[in-house]
Motif scaffolding. Structure first.
Motif, mmCIF file in Angstrom:
data_model
loop_
_atom_site.group_PDB
_atom_site.id
_atom_site.type_symbol
_atom_site.label_atom_id
_atom_site.label_comp_id
_atom_site.label_asym_id
_atom_site.label_seq_id
_atom_site.Cartn_x
_atom_site.Cartn_y
_atom_site.Cartn_z
ATOM 1 N N VAL A 91 0.837 -1.204 0.000
ATOM 2 C CA VAL A 91 0.000 0.000 0.000
ATOM 3 C C VAL A 91 0.871 1.251 0.000
ATOM 4 C CG1 VAL A 91 -1.691 1.309 1.359
ATOM 5 C CG2 VAL A 91 -1.929 -1.168 1.118
ATOM 6 N N THR A 92 2.023 1.196 0.662
ATOM 7 C CA THR A 92 2.863 2.381 0.824
ATOM 8 C C THR A 92 3.869 2.590 -0.304
ATOM 9 O OG1 THR A 92 4.580 1.246 2.097
ATOM 10 C CG2 THR A 92 2.711 2.155 3.329
ATOM 11 N N LEU A 93 4.086 1.599 -1.154
ATOM 12 C CA LEU A 93 5.134 1.712 -2.173
ATOM 13 C C LEU A 93 4.893 2.833 -3.179
ATOM 14 C CD1 LEU A 93 5.995 -2.022 -2.879
ATOM 15 C CD2 LEU A 93 7.294 -0.343 -1.543
ATOM 16 N N GLY A 94 3.653 3.178 -3.448
ATOM 17 C CA GLY A 94 3.352 4.220 -4.414
ATOM 18 C C GLY A 94 3.380 5.629 -3.834
ATOM 19 N N ILE A 95 3.710 5.775 -2.578
ATOM 20 C CA ILE A 95 3.711 7.087 -1.933
ATOM 21 C C ILE A 95 5.081 7.721 -2.110
ATOM 22 C CG2 ILE A 95 3.452 8.325 0.249
ATOM 23 C CD1 ILE A 95 1.566 5.982 1.086
ATOM 24 N N ASP A 96 5.115 8.888 -2.702
ATOM 25 C CA ASP A 96 6.363 9.604 -2.938
ATOM 26 C C ASP A 96 7.002 9.984 -1.609
ATOM 27 O OD1 ASP A 96 7.881 12.322 -3.307
ATOM 28 O OD2 ASP A 96 7.802 11.387 -5.289
ATOM 29 N N GLU A 97 8.320 9.819 -1.506
ATOM 30 C CA GLU A 97 8.993 10.089 -0.238
ATOM 31 C C GLU A 97 9.033 11.566 0.143
ATOM 32 O OE1 GLU A 97 13.705 10.265 -1.285
ATOM 33 O OE2 GLU A 97 12.823 8.316 -0.942
ATOM 34 N N SER A 98 8.674 12.448 -0.775
ATOM 35 C CA SER A 98 8.684 13.877 -0.434
ATOM 36 C C SER A 98 7.360 14.334 0.176
ATOM 37 C CB SER A 98 9.007 14.724 -1.670
ATOM 38 O OG SER A 98 7.960 14.634 -2.610
ATOM 39 N N THR A 99 6.426 13.425 0.357
ATOM 40 C CA THR A 99 5.151 13.799 0.969
ATOM 41 C C THR A 99 5.202 13.568 2.473
ATOM 42 O OG1 THR A 99 4.220 11.603 0.630
ATOM 43 C CG2 THR A 99 3.816 13.229 -1.093
ATOM 44 N N ARG A 100 4.347 14.276 3.177
ATOM 45 C CA ARG A 100 4.199 14.114 4.622
ATOM 46 C C ARG A 100 2.699 14.067 4.921
ATOM 47 N NH1 ARG A 100 9.013 14.717 4.271
ATOM 48 N NH2 ARG A 100 10.629 15.585 5.532
ATOM 49 N N ALA A 101 2.361 13.408 5.997
ATOM 50 C CA ALA A 101 0.980 13.416 6.449
ATOM 51 C C ALA A 101 0.837 14.492 7.510
ATOM 52 C CB ALA A 101 0.589 12.066 7.029
ATOM 53 N N CYS A 102 -0.254 15.224 7.451
ATOM 54 C CA CYS A 102 -0.540 16.200 8.508
ATOM 55 C C CYS A 102 -0.621 15.431 9.828
ATOM 56 C CB CYS A 102 -1.860 16.906 8.216
ATOM 57 S SG CYS A 102 -2.415 17.997 9.551
ATOM 58 N N ALA A 103 0.101 15.898 10.821
ATOM 59 C CA ALA A 103 0.132 15.218 12.115
ATOM 60 C C ALA A 103 -1.195 15.327 12.856
ATOM 61 C CB ALA A 103 1.249 15.779 12.985
ATOM 62 N N TYR A 104 -2.089 16.196 12.379
ATOM 63 C CA TYR A 104 -3.369 16.341 13.049
ATOM 64 C C TYR A 104 -4.482 15.573 12.335
ATOM 65 C CZ TYR A 104 -7.373 18.146 15.481
ATOM 66 O OH TYR A 104 -8.525 18.216 16.205
ATOM 67 N N CYS A 105 -4.689 15.848 11.031
ATOM 68 C CA CYS A 105 -5.824 15.232 10.339
ATOM 69 C C CYS A 105 -5.426 14.091 9.403
ATOM 70 C CB CYS A 105 -6.623 16.280 9.571
ATOM 71 S SG CYS A 105 -5.811 16.896 8.072
ATOM 72 N N GLY A 106 -4.130 13.932 9.135
ATOM 73 C CA GLY A 106 -3.669 12.837 8.305
ATOM 74 C C GLY A 106 -3.632 13.102 6.819
ATOM 75 N N ARG A 107 -4.071 14.294 6.373
ATOM 76 C CA ARG A 107 -4.060 14.617 4.951
ATOM 77 C C ARG A 107 -2.621 14.636 4.449
ATOM 78 N NH1 ARG A 107 -2.656 19.003 2.358
ATOM 79 N NH2 ARG A 107 -3.395 19.364 0.268
#
Length: 142
Positions: A107-123
């Motif tokens: 599930v995580t392999l397609g996620i670009d490493e330059s992205t971050r999840a908002c620590a509050y809402c997860g976006r």
């Protein structure tokens, strides 16, 4: 160049079980990191084995129900800090924490490493976004 920063919420392997678990990056060196898993364990591992923390709305997860070691599949419906509201495949729904979640590595392999999840809402946020467009929280910096 690493896109990871100290203090980042990451997904990291614990056992060779095909899943990544939520952790916080606490030490960083070229190619390696030390993480503190949210369940209390810790490990040193290669940066290539980790992904940014991405537990947020729409993500398929498995939840360690009530911390008893039995995992159930579901989808994150919403997130509030470290709390997540899960819709399980059996139709039930409940709040739990990101510490109880794991994500299949596929599930995580397609996620670009330059992205971050908002620590509050997860976006998912890009590294250039200073504020979350969903909840307005500032992007977490190490």
């Amino acid at each position: 160049m690493s896109h990871f920063e100290l203090g980042d919420e990451v997904m990291a392997p614990w056992a060779n079980d095909g899943f990544l678990y939520p952790a916080i990056l606490v030490e960083l060196s070229p190619g390696h990191a030390h993480v503190a898993f949210l369940d209390g364990d810790e490990a040193s591992l290669g940066l290539k084995s980790m992904r940014q923390g991405v537990i947020g709305p729409g993500l398929g997860v498995q939840v360690n129900w009530k911390g008893r070691g039995k995992y159930y599949a579901g989808t994150v419906h919403k997130r509030c800090g470290q709390a997540v509201f899960i819709h399980y495949q059996d139709g039930s729904k409940e709040w739990t924490t990101t510490a109880q979640c794991r994500v299949h590595i596929e599930v995580t392999l397609g996620i670009d490493e330059s992205t971050r999840a908002c620590a509050y809402c997860g976006r998912i946020m890009s590294t250039e976004e200073p504020l979350c467009k969903s909840c307005g929280a500032p992007r977490r910096k190490g």
